[in-house]
Design a protein around this motif. Sequence first.
Motif, mmCIF file in Angstrom:
data_model
loop_
_atom_site.group_PDB
_atom_site.id
_atom_site.type_symbol
_atom_site.label_atom_id
_atom_site.label_comp_id
_atom_site.label_asym_id
_atom_site.label_seq_id
_atom_site.Cartn_x
_atom_site.Cartn_y
_atom_site.Cartn_z
ATOM 1 N N ASN A 47 33.871 -93.103 -23.450
ATOM 2 C CA ASN A 47 32.886 -94.151 -23.604
ATOM 3 C C ASN A 47 31.573 -93.625 -22.950
ATOM 4 O O ASN A 47 31.057 -94.143 -23.621
ATOM 5 C CB ASN A 47 33.827 -95.085 -22.070
ATOM 6 N N CYS A 48 31.030 -92.745 -21.799
ATOM 7 C CA CYS A 48 29.910 -92.426 -21.665
ATOM 8 C C CYS A 48 29.426 -91.661 -22.854
ATOM 9 O O CYS A 48 28.270 -92.364 -22.976
ATOM 10 C CB CYS A 48 30.187 -91.412 -20.648
ATOM 11 N N ARG A 49 30.310 -91.035 -23.734
ATOM 12 C CA ARG A 49 28.878 -90.715 -25.068
ATOM 13 C C ARG A 49 28.341 -92.131 -25.778
ATOM 14 O O ARG A 49 27.609 -92.063 -26.312
ATOM 15 C CB ARG A 49 30.372 -89.622 -26.472
ATOM 16 N N THR A 50 29.415 -92.428 -25.885
ATOM 17 C CA THR A 50 29.636 -93.898 -26.559
ATOM 18 C C THR A 50 27.857 -94.781 -26.058
ATOM 19 O O THR A 50 27.130 -94.627 -27.004
ATOM 20 C CB THR A 50 30.508 -95.093 -27.161
ATOM 21 N N PHE A 51 28.233 -94.789 -25.092
ATOM 22 C CA PHE A 51 27.214 -95.736 -24.217
ATOM 23 C C PHE A 51 25.818 -95.274 -24.371
ATOM 24 O O PHE A 51 24.544 -95.740 -24.412
ATOM 25 C CB PHE A 51 27.548 -96.245 -22.732
ATOM 26 N N MET A 52 25.783 -93.707 -24.216
ATOM 27 C CA MET A 52 24.695 -92.918 -24.093
ATOM 28 C C MET A 52 24.389 -93.068 -25.358
ATOM 29 O O MET A 52 22.742 -92.740 -25.393
ATOM 30 C CB MET A 52 24.982 -90.706 -23.920
ATOM 31 N N SER A 53 25.326 -92.653 -26.671
ATOM 32 C CA SER A 53 24.499 -92.795 -27.892
ATOM 33 C C SER A 53 23.467 -94.530 -28.454
ATOM 34 O O SER A 53 22.601 -94.459 -28.622
ATOM 35 C CB SER A 53 25.202 -93.333 -29.173
ATOM 36 N N PHE A 54 23.987 -95.216 -28.090
ATOM 37 C CA PHE A 54 23.309 -96.575 -27.798
ATOM 38 C C PHE A 54 22.763 -96.932 -26.843
ATOM 39 O O PHE A 54 21.178 -97.738 -27.722
ATOM 40 C CB PHE A 54 24.254 -97.944 -27.835
ATOM 41 N N ASP A 55 21.858 -95.880 -26.091
ATOM 42 C CA ASP A 55 20.943 -96.114 -24.848
ATOM 43 C C ASP A 55 19.514 -95.258 -25.492
ATOM 44 O O ASP A 55 18.750 -95.546 -26.182
ATOM 45 C CB ASP A 55 21.906 -95.316 -23.826
ATOM 46 N N MET A 56 20.608 -94.346 -26.096
ATOM 47 C CA MET A 56 19.055 -93.850 -27.744
ATOM 48 C C MET A 56 18.733 -94.571 -28.368
ATOM 49 O O MET A 56 17.280 -94.768 -28.045
ATOM 50 C CB MET A 56 19.781 -92.433 -27.882
ATOM 51 N N ILE A 57 19.607 -95.217 -28.514
ATOM 52 C CA ILE A 57 19.190 -96.545 -30.404
ATOM 53 C C ILE A 57 18.232 -97.142 -29.360
ATOM 54 O O ILE A 57 17.086 -97.580 -30.359
ATOM 55 C CB ILE A 57 20.702 -97.100 -30.665
ATOM 56 N N PHE A 58 18.179 -97.157 -28.317
ATOM 57 C CA PHE A 58 17.778 -98.497 -27.271
ATOM 58 C C PHE A 58 17.115 -97.708 -27.081
ATOM 59 O O PHE A 58 15.365 -98.763 -26.901
ATOM 60 C CB PHE A 58 18.749 -99.151 -25.781
ATOM 61 N N ARG A 59 16.650 -97.102 -26.067
ATOM 62 C CA ARG A 59 15.585 -97.113 -26.019
ATOM 63 C C ARG A 59 14.309 -96.282 -27.083
ATOM 64 O O ARG A 59 13.396 -96.544 -27.817
ATOM 65 C CB ARG A 59 15.111 -95.258 -25.739
ATOM 66 N N TYR A 60 15.133 -95.767 -28.533
ATOM 67 C CA TYR A 60 14.127 -95.510 -29.912
ATOM 68 C C TYR A 60 13.474 -97.135 -30.268
ATOM 69 O O TYR A 60 12.312 -97.319 -30.774
ATOM 70 C CB TYR A 60 14.719 -94.964 -30.411
ATOM 71 N N LEU A 61 14.125 -98.020 -30.452
ATOM 72 C CA LEU A 61 13.897 -99.043 -31.052
ATOM 73 C C LEU A 61 12.609 -99.859 -29.909
ATOM 74 O O LEU A 61 11.463 -100.284 -30.335
ATOM 75 C CB LEU A 61 15.197 -100.200 -30.833
ATOM 76 N N LYS A 62 13.438 -99.677 -28.912
ATOM 77 C CA LYS A 62 12.138 -100.243 -27.866
ATOM 78 C C LYS A 62 10.807 -99.246 -27.983
ATOM 79 O O LYS A 62 9.658 -100.298 -27.845
ATOM 80 C CB LYS A 62 12.162 -100.040 -26.360
ATOM 81 N N HIS A 63 10.671 -97.662 -28.630
ATOM 82 C CA HIS A 63 9.039 -96.771 -28.548
ATOM 83 C C HIS A 63 8.758 -97.523 -29.233
ATOM 84 O O HIS A 63 7.910 -97.484 -30.021
ATOM 85 C CB HIS A 63 10.440 -95.520 -28.770
ATOM 86 N N LEU A 64 9.517 -97.880 -30.562
ATOM 87 C CA LEU A 64 8.971 -98.566 -31.293
ATOM 88 C C LEU A 64 8.532 -100.014 -31.616
ATOM 89 O O LEU A 64 7.885 -100.495 -32.082
ATOM 90 C CB LEU A 64 9.939 -98.474 -33.121
ATOM 91 N N GLU A 65 8.056 -99.953 -30.500
ATOM 92 C CA GLU A 65 8.174 -101.591 -29.899
ATOM 93 C C GLU A 65 8.725 -102.875 -30.529
ATOM 94 O O GLU A 65 8.038 -104.079 -30.286
ATOM 95 C CB GLU A 65 5.917 -101.372 -30.325
ATOM 96 N N TYR A 66 9.630 -102.545 -30.699
ATOM 97 C CA TYR A 66 10.343 -103.904 -30.912
ATOM 98 C C TYR A 66 10.897 -104.640 -29.779
ATOM 99 O O TYR A 66 11.190 -103.626 -28.102
ATOM 100 C CB TYR A 66 11.723 -103.264 -30.874
ATOM 101 N N LYS A 67 10.493 -106.137 -29.891
ATOM 102 C CA LYS A 67 10.954 -106.613 -28.092
ATOM 103 C C LYS A 67 12.769 -106.691 -28.442
ATOM 104 O O LYS A 67 13.384 -107.567 -29.158
ATOM 105 C CB LYS A 67 10.477 -107.860 -27.709
ATOM 106 N N VAL A 68 13.508 -105.918 -27.801
ATOM 107 C CA VAL A 68 14.996 -106.075 -27.563
ATOM 108 C C VAL A 68 15.789 -106.989 -26.826
ATOM 109 O O VAL A 68 15.521 -106.587 -25.335
ATOM 110 C CB VAL A 68 15.334 -104.066 -28.074
ATOM 111 N N ARG A 69 16.699 -107.568 -26.918
ATOM 112 C CA ARG A 69 17.707 -107.767 -26.224
ATOM 113 C C ARG A 69 18.830 -106.986 -26.287
ATOM 114 O O ARG A 69 19.694 -107.429 -27.239
ATOM 115 C CB ARG A 69 17.615 -109.236 -26.258
ATOM 116 N N TYR A 70 19.518 -106.628 -24.990
ATOM 117 C CA TYR A 70 20.695 -105.569 -25.952
ATOM 118 C C TYR A 70 21.652 -105.916 -25.059
ATOM 119 O O TYR A 70 21.489 -106.431 -23.227
ATOM 120 C CB TYR A 70 20.002 -103.770 -24.735
ATOM 121 N N VAL A 71 22.900 -106.810 -25.201
ATOM 122 C CA VAL A 71 24.015 -107.175 -23.999
ATOM 123 C C VAL A 71 25.326 -106.502 -23.988
ATOM 124 O O VAL A 71 25.197 -105.717 -24.897
ATOM 125 C CB VAL A 71 24.178 -108.753 -24.788
ATOM 126 N N ARG A 72 25.261 -105.470 -22.969
ATOM 127 C CA ARG A 72 26.523 -105.108 -23.291
ATOM 128 C C ARG A 72 27.965 -105.946 -22.776
ATOM 129 O O ARG A 72 26.707 -105.491 -21.391
ATOM 130 C CB ARG A 72 26.062 -103.542 -22.469
#
Length: 494
Positions: A47-72
């Motif tokens: 499960n940690c791997r899954t959450f880590m993968s989406f953390d990386m995706i969240f981080r990259y979208l933020k890096h691209l300067e998208y305003k991200v609302r991430y709900v978990r």
Amino acid sequence: MALYRDQQLKIYNSLTGQKEVFEPINEGHVGMYVCGPTVYSNVHLGNCRTFMSFDMIFRYLKHLEYKVRYVRNITDAGHLEDDDAGEGEDKIAKKARLEQIEPMEVVQRYTVDFHNILQKFNLLPPSIEPTATGHIIEQIEIIKEILEKGYAYETNGSVYFDVLKFNKTHEYGKLSGRKLEDMISNTRELTAQDEKRNPQDFALWKKAEPQHIMRWPSPWGDGFPGWHLECTAMSTKYLGETFDIHGGGMDLKFPHHECEIAQSEASTGQSPVKYWLHANMLTMNGKKMAKSTGNNILPNEIFSGENDHLSKAFSPAVVRFFMMQAHYTSILDLSDEALLASEKGYQRLMDAMGLMDSLVAGKSSDMDIQDWRKRCYDAMNDDFNSPVLIAVLFEGVKYINQIREGKSTLTDEDLSVLKQTMNDFVFDVLGLESQTQDSAISEKLSGVVSLLIQMRNEARASKDFATSDKIRDELAAMGIQLMDGKEGTTFSIS
């Protein structure tokens, strides 16, 4: 980052089975929902791997300067062990009974564990972390809507989703690629005791038996919501009836995510998600991880080294680096050899990061830094391809070492680009931390102090007290106190 956003991020959409150009519903904004844990035990490494993968995706979208609302979400309303059959015991209530504590004590204990482990892995917190028990009202309202539209029925205080009726006007199974006809032919016949009209139907609300601890009042009597319903309620409330990204583990594609789609389409008439993303599983030593077989390891057992599977302890940063070396959609196998190799690679990367501030610019550049930087973005824009990104970053490590050795040069401007890009992707996007670098420095410091203690002992033995006092005083001035005792000399750092 607008330049790199314009290069087109492509992501693999499980719904269509192909890579698609990412175009958010609202320009510059991203709504992302990821299915969180059921908090009745310590969080699994898979499960940690899954959450880590989406953390990386969240981080990259933020890096691209998208305003991200991430709900978990947090699933704190225990669903049944065999939820789809409507059988078994509530997982949280079962744990509470075994440990003779309140269900919400179970929830609190393992929610704290979940947060502690994710913090060690350096995951960013989501924008919103709603709980299932905090949204019972919203779940009841969705059930009312589905009943009103004729896609559900009530039986003896329970409410079930009518899959066969839904499939007449919609396509149940489109995410997982399953055909309802095949599902029907592969299921058991209903018995006289079954409340469901069809074996494929799933619970929206279950009547609570007298012994069931977690229960809430509803128009159909005291009960509790079905597992699939909570994610529909919370994603809709915080992201709208249609949002950009829904993520989770591959194991949730059917039936959980399939049921989410059906519930949303039945209640709102709209397909809820534009892009479905699924992270793959983690195996260990080539086999499925499972408590029952003993082929299982918890995160803290890796960090402490107290386990029967690994030769030593590994830091959270090394484990994260190991996981980032595989694409999130690939099966990843955990082994002692793989972690040892990752530790070496990670340390090499951190050593290079530590050298960057000492690099001196030259008059010319003999490396195409802009092309290298572009390839970093190309990797991530290709469905968040972290292993390819890491390979490109190690080209950056090679550049750093060549510049330090005087074998290559970069202008001040290009050197600045190299430093910024390495920092952006290593720390901000991949989310790595230099934990083992601190550990390595500590080990080296201990070695140096031990050598000085040995020299001091030799000086004292030869009655060279001036040298022995000098070593003691100089170390004290640096905050290192030597303590002589019966077992020898030890030290402490203040």
